[in-house]
Design an enzyme around this catalytic site. Structure first.
Site: not given
Length: 361
Positions: A51, A74, A153, A195, A203
């Site tokens: 805003e 807000c 995956a 992992t 990561l």
């Protein structure tokens, strides 16, 4: 035209993805006499809200104008002054709000402030899209817990590696690159210590223009993580390790000297709900869980996830001992198995990306 301007505000809001931390994504558009005179988005945590940008761009044209905002302005002082107050002082006559902010510090107060000042406020324009835009923030505000996304995956037969542990690479480069966007839009990446031992990953998000890396969260019951692991040594991003009372105290001290945060749970095993509660207390609103299969199994068993993103490659690995997408105890009865609803099915190169969320229907 109301939906058109709100859609524009929603598109602007997306510019802040991965950069607003604990703040929601917000866009704003100021319109006067059918002309756009101001636009803005909240681009980075601690910086000006949408805003503010839009009203400053509009300048004197804000007097008597309309403003379209994707989330209730807000009403409290935080890193920046309240936007509801700015709107009132700018002379804007009408405010179109996609949805209310469930943050207890706002929760309708911004709308009330503007109405009391004589401003007309309309709610609910493209509310569903606004909800999806900030689903992580909204989930955190409503539940007090982080939004959890499970990512994996696998081959078409659900294997994440061969029986020898070879997993590079099951999916294509295009699929792996696609997965990077979710590292950017989550505040943390979580894996099990298995992992780390198997892949020694960094990561981190490798996309350009990433202003802040996600926190790396490691689950390690006995603190067996190698001290030369990248997540310990590279200092690229914060690393937090969750362990138990079974962890070696001297190793804790050595890891802490590297800048690693150690959270010790007073239990024999790491309980996922405990981890999520602590992450929430530390201000983490979203968690991107990348595995391995036992970690995924724990999150699924506890029902501690809001979304899954699975990539499948047109390959068949086979093998009784090849690890699957999800391991662990599993469910004994079909009535306990969580039902998911597909929200997206996309082909990426030769691979398929499936996105789904839990549903009760």
């Amino acid at each position: 035209m109301e939906e058109y301007y709100m859609k524009l505000a929603l598109d602007l809001a997306k510019q802040g993805e991965g950069q607003t931390e604990s703040n929601p994504l917000v866009g704003a558009v100021v319109v006067k006499d059918g002309q756009i005179v101001g636009m803005g988005a909240h681009l980075k945590y601690g910086e000006a809200h949408a805003e503010v940008h839009a009203i400053h761009m509009a300048g004197a044209h804000a007097e008597g104008a309309d403003i379209y905002v994707t989330l209730e302005p807000c009403s409290h002082y935080g890193k920046t002054p309240p936007c509801a107050e700015l709107i009132i002082n700018s002379g804007i006559k009408r405010v179109f709000v996609a949805m209310r902010d469930p943050n207890p510090l706002v929760a309708g107060r911004g709308i009330s402030m503007m109405k009391e000042a004589g401003i007309e406020v309309r709610e609910g324009i493209l509310a569903d899209q606004a909800e999806r835009l900030n689903e992580k923030f909204l989930h955190f505000m409503r539940t007090g817990l982080p939004y959890v996304t499970l990512k994996a995956a696998a081959s078409l037969d659900g294997k994440i590696a061969t029986s020898t542990g070879d997993s590079k690479w099951i999916t294509s480069e295009a699929a792996r690159q696609d997965a990077q966007q979710y590292r950017k839009t989550h505040q943390s990446i979580l894996v099990g210590v298995g992992t780390v031992k198997a892949d020694n990953p960094s990561l981190t998000c490798r996309l350009p223009n990433v202003t802040k890396q996600p926190v790396r969260v490691i689950l390690d019951t006995v603190l067996s993580i190698p001290e030369d692991a990248k997540v310990i040594c590279d200092q690229i991003a914060p690393t937090w390790i969750f362990t138990t009372a079974r962890a070696d105290e001297e190793k804790k001290k050595r890891l802490s000297a590297f800048g690693v945060n150690i959270f010790t749970l007073e239990t024999e095993r790491i309980q996922i709900p405990d981890v999520l509660k602590i992450l929430a207390e530390e201000g983490i609103m979203s968690v991107y869980v990348e595995g391995g299969s036992a970690v995924h199994g724990s999150f699924v068993k506890e029902g501690c996830f809001q979304e899954i993103i699975f990539y499948f490659a047109p390959k068949l690995i086979g093998g009784t001992h090849a690890p699957s997408l999800i391991s662990g105890e599993g469910f004994q009865s079909m009535k306990d198995v969580p039902l998911l609803q597909f929200t997206d099915i996309t082909q990426i190169g030769r691979d398929i990306k499936l996105t789904a969320k839990p549903t009760k229907e």
